[in-house]
Design a protein around this motif. Structure first.
Motif, short mmCIF file in Angstrom:
data_model
loop_
_atom_site.label_atom_id
_atom_site.label_comp_id
_atom_site.label_asym_id
_atom_site.label_seq_id
_atom_site.Cartn_x
_atom_site.Cartn_y
_atom_site.Cartn_z
N ALA B 102 0.83 -1.21 0.00
CA ALA B 102 0.00 0.00 0.00
C ALA B 102 0.86 1.26 0.00
N SER B 103 2.09 1.19 0.54
CA SER B 103 2.92 2.39 0.68
C SER B 103 3.61 2.79 -0.62
N ALA B 104 3.98 1.78 -1.43
CA ALA B 104 4.83 2.07 -2.59
C ALA B 104 4.28 3.15 -3.53
N PRO B 105 3.01 3.07 -3.98
CA PRO B 105 2.54 4.13 -4.90
C PRO B 105 2.50 5.50 -4.25
N GLY B 107 4.55 6.61 -1.87
CA GLY B 107 5.93 7.08 -1.84
C GLY B 107 6.39 7.54 -3.21
N ALA B 108 5.99 6.80 -4.24
CA ALA B 108 6.37 7.18 -5.60
C ALA B 108 5.78 8.55 -5.95
N ALA B 109 4.55 8.79 -5.49
CA ALA B 109 3.91 10.08 -5.77
C ALA B 109 4.67 11.22 -5.09
N TYR B 110 5.10 11.02 -3.83
CA TYR B 110 5.88 12.06 -3.14
C TYR B 110 7.20 12.31 -3.86
N THR B 111 7.85 11.23 -4.29
CA THR B 111 9.13 11.37 -4.99
C THR B 111 8.95 12.18 -6.26
N PHE B 112 7.89 11.85 -7.01
CA PHE B 112 7.60 12.57 -8.25
C PHE B 112 7.35 14.05 -7.96
N LEU B 113 6.58 14.31 -6.92
CA LEU B 113 6.26 15.69 -6.54
C LEU B 113 7.53 16.45 -6.17
N ALA B 114 8.42 15.79 -5.41
CA ALA B 114 9.68 16.45 -5.01
C ALA B 114 10.51 16.78 -6.24
N LEU B 115 10.58 15.85 -7.20
CA LEU B 115 11.38 16.08 -8.41
C LEU B 115 10.79 17.21 -9.25
N PHE B 144 12.70 5.34 -9.47
CA PHE B 144 12.76 4.10 -10.25
C PHE B 144 12.66 2.88 -9.34
N LEU B 145 13.20 2.97 -8.12
CA LEU B 145 13.08 1.85 -7.17
C LEU B 145 11.61 1.61 -6.84
N TYR B 146 10.88 2.72 -6.56
CA TYR B 146 9.45 2.58 -6.27
C TYR B 146 8.72 1.95 -7.45
N LEU B 147 8.99 2.49 -8.66
CA LEU B 147 8.29 1.99 -9.84
C LEU B 147 8.65 0.52 -10.10
N GLY B 148 9.94 0.18 -9.89
CA GLY B 148 10.37 -1.20 -10.07
C GLY B 148 9.68 -2.13 -9.10
N TYR B 149 9.55 -1.68 -7.83
CA TYR B 149 8.86 -2.47 -6.82
C TYR B 149 7.41 -2.72 -7.25
N MET B 150 6.74 -1.63 -7.67
CA MET B 150 5.33 -1.76 -8.05
C MET B 150 5.17 -2.69 -9.25
N ALA B 151 6.08 -2.56 -10.23
CA ALA B 151 5.99 -3.39 -11.43
C ALA B 151 6.22 -4.86 -11.08
N LEU B 152 7.21 -5.11 -10.22
CA LEU B 152 7.53 -6.49 -9.85
C LEU B 152 6.36 -7.14 -9.12
N VAL B 153 5.79 -6.40 -8.16
CA VAL B 153 4.68 -6.95 -7.38
C VAL B 153 3.47 -7.19 -8.29
N ALA B 154 3.25 -6.30 -9.24
CA ALA B 154 2.09 -6.45 -10.13
C ALA B 154 2.29 -7.58 -11.13
N ALA B 155 3.56 -7.93 -11.41
CA ALA B 155 3.83 -8.92 -12.46
C ALA B 155 3.60 -10.35 -11.98
N ILE B 156 3.62 -10.56 -10.65
CA ILE B 156 3.47 -11.92 -10.13
C ILE B 156 2.04 -12.11 -9.62
N GLY B 166 9.05 -8.62 -4.10
CA GLY B 166 9.17 -7.17 -3.96
C GLY B 166 9.96 -6.78 -2.73
N ALA B 167 9.79 -7.56 -1.65
CA ALA B 167 10.48 -7.24 -0.40
C ALA B 167 12.00 -7.27 -0.58
N VAL B 168 12.49 -8.26 -1.33
CA VAL B 168 13.94 -8.35 -1.56
C VAL B 168 14.42 -7.10 -2.29
N LEU B 169 13.67 -6.69 -3.33
CA LEU B 169 14.04 -5.49 -4.09
C LEU B 169 14.04 -4.25 -3.18
#
Lengths: 146, 254
Positions: B102-105, B107-115, B144-156, B166-169
């Motif tokens: 639940a946290s990953a998206p 966090g990704a939004a905050y990162t995007f906003l900061a950038l 990219f770490l956030y997006l990678g985590y979300m993509a990995l979790v969604a792919a399985i 996802g936890a390992v990543l």
């Protein structure tokens, strides 16, 4: 703690430690390349690359800014308090450009030792204060000098 | 440990069970929302109206009231993501997996906003939208770490396998956090050094600092609210075949 969980805890700790060491070594190896700019002292010591563009960072020396009439040409000195380099630039400067300000200039070093810049960026410091405080500080400084 | 069913440990275990967490989150969320809105109103009014202009940047500096809290949160949420990932790997706790996912998206939004806010400020102040210095680059890697985590979790497909992968990543990526924080001290960068989070007096006037801290609190509660809402959905989705979700849905429907 159950043995399986303990085992997994050790594995996770080892993973973190391993990645931290790997990242630390990689960053140590890249140390010089990660720095955004070279300082005037590094340029004086010949550490900056010759014949290729690089970034030069430092403070604009007070009273060194020379503008030419009728064009955007400007010349100023950049210093790191030990050495200084003269920079020539033509173009629009960022809002924060002023004497005493930290600047990062991209360009290359000419044979006469003048750095001709293609881009000038202002480096902002971490201080935030209202204008009245600066005026008060300057007044206090002036009174201290007298 | 005694077998008394009401020791703190059993209470803690019960809190970690999906149905009781679902209920508790539902009770807490309205209060969190009220605190969040109050902090946002106070912080924005203080930052945009009451705080004086900066001696160098004038009014443009006011973007820090969005930029700095979102940058702090981008790192805080990643720390939560990594901690819950470690818990889910070691103790196989379902709730920790749900919190991480639940946290990953968010966090990704905050990162995007900061950038984005940093880029908007960088153009007039620095003279460029973007520069590949250590701070900006490491923050981009965080996105990219956030997006990678979300993509990995969604792919399985299998929920628990996905969480574990996802936890390992997420744990591998945690080395990036100290790099982001100390990048401005370890290397010379265009981005300025820390103003508030340093072992010294903050180099910001108190009248500007208070709204900034209020905004930081507002962002914390905003994260808490969004995360709890998303965890509740995660719980309902993963427990949709259980009896308690069934009764919950049928009693709401009737």
């Amino acid at each position: 703690m159950k043995p399986r969980r303990k085992q997994r805890l050790i594995l996770v700790s080892l993973l973190i430690a391993g990645v931290a060491v790997a990242a630390g070594l990689a960053l140590l190896a890249l140390q010089e390349n990660i720095n955004l700019f070279f300082s005037p002292s590094q340029v004086a010591a010949g550490e900056a690359p010759a014949n290729t563009p690089f970034r030069l960072g430092g403070m604009v020396v007070d009273g060194s800014v020379r503008r030419s009439d009728g064009s955007l040409e400007i010349q100023f000195d950049l210093t790191d308090t030990a050495n200084s380099v003269t920079v020539a630039y033509t173009g629009i400067l960022p809002d924060l450009f002023r004497e005493g300000q930290g600047i990062v200039a991209q360009g290359s070093l000419g044979t006469d030792g003048t750095f001709s810049a293609t881009q000038v960026l202002a480096k902002h410091d971490e201080t935030y204060m209202p204008p009245e405080v600066t005026e008060a500080l300057e007044k206090a400084k002036a009174m201290g000098v007298q | 440990m005694s077998q008394n069913p009401d020791t703190w440990l059993t209470r803690f275990h019960r809190l970690g069970s999906p149905p009781s967490f679902y209920r508790l989150a539902g009770i807490l969320m309205p209060f969190i929302a009220i605190i969040c809105i109050a902090l946002f109103v106070a912080g924005l009014y203080g930052g945009l109206v009451l705080a004086p202009p900066d001696y160098q940047q004038g009014e443009s500096y006011r973007i820090i009231y969005i930029h700095v809290p979102s940058a702090w949160m981008s790192m805080f949420v990643y720390a939560v993501l990594a901690a819950t990932s470690a818990i889910s790997l070691i103790w196989r706790m379902k709730l920790a997996e749900a919190v991480a996912r639940a946290s990953a998206p968010v966090g990704a939004a905050y990162t995007f906003l900061a950038l984005v806010t940093g880029s908007l400020w960088g153009k007039p102040m620095w003279g460029t939208w973007w520069v590949w210095d250590a701070r900006l680059t490491s923050e981009l890697i965080l996105l990219f770490l956030y997006l990678g985590y979300m993509a990995l979790v969604a792919a399985i497909d299998d929920r628990r396998t996905a969480s574990r992968a996802g936890a390992v990543l997420a744990i591998v990526g945690v080395v990036n956090l100290p790099i982001i924080h100390f990048s401005v001290e370890w290397w010379n960068t265009l981005h300025q050094g820390p103003t508030v989070t340093k072992f010294d007096q903050p180099s910001i006037a108190i009248s500007m600092l208070i709204p900034l801290l209020l905004m930081a609190g507002a962002f914390k509660f905003h994260y808490l609210y969004t995360m709890l809402a998303r965890v509740r959905v995660e719980i309902l989705d993963s427990e949709r075949r259980t009896a308690w979700v069934n009764t919950l849905v049928t009693s709401k429907a009737s």
